[in-house]
Design an enzyme around this catalytic site. Structure first.
Site, mmCIF file in Angstrom:
data_model
loop_
_atom_site.group_PDB
_atom_site.id
_atom_site.type_symbol
_atom_site.label_atom_id
_atom_site.label_comp_id
_atom_site.label_asym_id
_atom_site.label_seq_id
_atom_site.Cartn_x
_atom_site.Cartn_y
_atom_site.Cartn_z
ATOM 1 N N GLU A 1 3.422 11.137 -18.638
ATOM 2 C CA GLU A 1 2.811 11.058 -17.165
ATOM 3 C C GLU A 1 3.235 11.919 -16.226
ATOM 4 O OE1 GLU A 1 0.584 10.243 -15.341
ATOM 5 O OE2 GLU A 1 0.212 8.312 -15.250
ATOM 6 N N ASP B 1 3.391 5.746 -9.367
ATOM 7 C CA ASP B 1 3.123 5.547 -7.671
ATOM 8 C C ASP B 1 3.089 3.989 -7.471
ATOM 9 O OD1 ASP B 1 2.526 5.894 -5.119
ATOM 10 O OD2 ASP B 1 0.549 6.454 -5.396
ATOM 11 N N PHE C 1 3.113 12.593 -0.230
ATOM 12 C CA PHE C 1 2.192 13.139 -1.320
ATOM 13 C C PHE C 1 2.477 14.458 -1.699
ATOM 14 C CE2 PHE C 1 -1.764 14.535 -3.014
ATOM 15 C CZ PHE C 1 -2.162 13.401 -3.745
ATOM 16 N N VAL C 2 2.576 14.537 -3.089
ATOM 17 C CA VAL C 2 3.154 15.852 -3.660
ATOM 18 C C VAL C 2 1.823 16.695 -4.431
ATOM 19 C CG1 VAL C 2 5.531 15.463 -3.571
ATOM 20 C CG2 VAL C 2 4.136 14.535 -5.615
ATOM 21 N N ASP D 1 -2.291 16.970 -8.357
ATOM 22 C CA ASP D 1 -3.484 17.943 -7.635
ATOM 23 C C ASP D 1 -3.917 16.837 -6.303
ATOM 24 O OD1 ASP D 1 -4.475 15.239 -9.200
ATOM 25 O OD2 ASP D 1 -6.489 16.300 -8.500
HETATM 26 P P1 IMP Z 1 -0.229 4.744 -9.724
HETATM 27 O O1 IMP Z 1 -1.636 4.171 -10.485
HETATM 28 O O2 IMP Z 1 -0.905 4.216 -8.205
HETATM 29 O O3 IMP Z 1 1.087 4.731 -10.140
HETATM 30 O O4 IMP Z 1 -0.840 6.379 -9.567
HETATM 31 C C1 IMP Z 1 -0.454 6.967 -10.714
HETATM 32 C C2 IMP Z 1 -1.641 8.238 -10.669
HETATM 33 O O5 IMP Z 1 -2.047 8.529 -9.054
HETATM 34 C C3 IMP Z 1 -1.092 9.531 -11.013
HETATM 35 O O6 IMP Z 1 -1.132 9.645 -12.482
HETATM 36 C C4 IMP Z 1 -1.528 10.733 -10.212
HETATM 37 O O7 IMP Z 1 -2.531 11.215 -11.041
HETATM 38 C C5 IMP Z 1 -1.791 9.955 -8.909
HETATM 39 N N1 IMP Z 1 -0.815 10.235 -7.927
HETATM 40 C C6 IMP Z 1 -0.004 9.405 -7.359
HETATM 41 N N2 IMP Z 1 0.666 10.020 -6.304
HETATM 42 C C7 IMP Z 1 0.485 11.102 -6.143
HETATM 43 C C8 IMP Z 1 0.952 12.446 -5.318
HETATM 44 O O8 IMP Z 1 1.708 12.461 -4.810
HETATM 45 N N3 IMP Z 1 0.177 13.367 -5.853
HETATM 46 C C9 IMP Z 1 -0.822 13.472 -6.583
HETATM 47 N N4 IMP Z 1 -1.158 12.512 -7.308
HETATM 48 C C10 IMP Z 1 -0.587 11.309 -7.318
HETATM 49 MG MG MG Z 2 -4.308 12.869 -9.837
#
Ligand code: IMP
Ligand code: MG
Length: 213
Positions: free
Chosen positions: A134, A138, A190-191, A197
């Site tokens: 992965e 987040d 946010f990265v 992306d």
């Molecule tokens: P989660 O389900 O909230 O843990 O988010 C995971 C997904 O969100 C990751 O696989 C990323 O594609 C996207 N994501 C979360 N944070 C960032 C960020 O800071 N930059 C870019 N994509 C992010």
């Molecule tokens: Mg993404």
């Protein structure tokens, strides 16, 4: 199914690093249109190489315990992990097949909280040892969804690897969710870059940068 990683590993926590947004954007290859959107470089190419060395060394060692493996499948989570996964797999010294999965959850910079498989794993992973790669954990929802999705296919074991973890953003319901191997814990920013992306842009940047608001 057994979850084989005995414990989880975090290699580098940069949340309290003093210089964390002070690296200049040095690469000539960064287009001006992208350079103006970068608040700072969070992880340089050198930092990323350190993370890759640490995580690959640990995985190479841990995989030795899979003496009766029916085969190892490395599943890249598209599209964010493609660059990390390509670099990681060239540092893994055991035989494995490659596959990919795509899950949608994220619209812009807000997670929607609903998850859907957009591209299914092609191989049968029944009885195999699976390593999921992965980009970032987040809120934890995507990894939670993926673990349940893959466990339902009855692999022999499942390990998860994440380049980045924003642990401070974890939703309470996913507090227990973390990758078995995490290269970098990062602050709540946010990265972009190195595969990550913002609406499809910036993935080709060779470093991880903080996006300007
Ligand atoms: P989660 O389900 O909230 O843990 O988010 C995971 C997904 O969100 C990751 O696989 C990323 O594609 C996207 N994501 C979360 N944070 C960032 C960020 O800071 N930059 C870019 N994509 C992010
Ligand atoms: Mg993404």
């Amino acid at each position: 199914m057994t979850v084989c990683a005995q414990k989880s590993y975090v290699f580098i926590d940069i949340r309290n690093r003093q210089d964390q947004q002070n690296y200049p954007v040095t690469q000539d290859s960064v287009p001006d249109a992208y350079a103006k959107d970068i608040a700072g470089v969070l992880l340089s190419q050198q930092d990323i190489l350190h993370g890759l060395s640490a995580v690959s060394a640990r995985i190479n060692q841990d995989v030795q315990s899979l003496s009766n493996s029916q085969g190892i499948v490395l599943v890249t989570v598209l599209h964010g992990a493609m660059i990390f996964s390509a670099d990681l797999m060239r540092r893994l010294y055991f035989p494995f097949q490659t596959d990919s999965v795509a899950v949608s959850s994220y619209e812009g910079i807000q997670s929607t909280g609903s998850y859907q498989v957009k591209k299914e794993i092609g191989h049968s992973i029944f009885g195999k040892d699976v390593i999921v790669v992965e980009d970032i954990v987040d809120t934890g929802g995507t990894l939670d969804f993926l673990i349940r999705h893959i466990e339902a296919k009855n692999p022999a074991s499942l390990r998860t690897v994440a380049l980045l973890d924003k642990v401070d953003r974890r939703k309470q319901q996913f507090a227990h969710i973390k990758a078995d191997y995490t290269c970098f814990v990062i602050p709540d920013v946010f990265v972009i870059g190195y595969g990550l992306d913002y609406i499809g842009h910036y993935r080709g940047l060779p470093f991880v940068a903080v996006k300007k608001d």
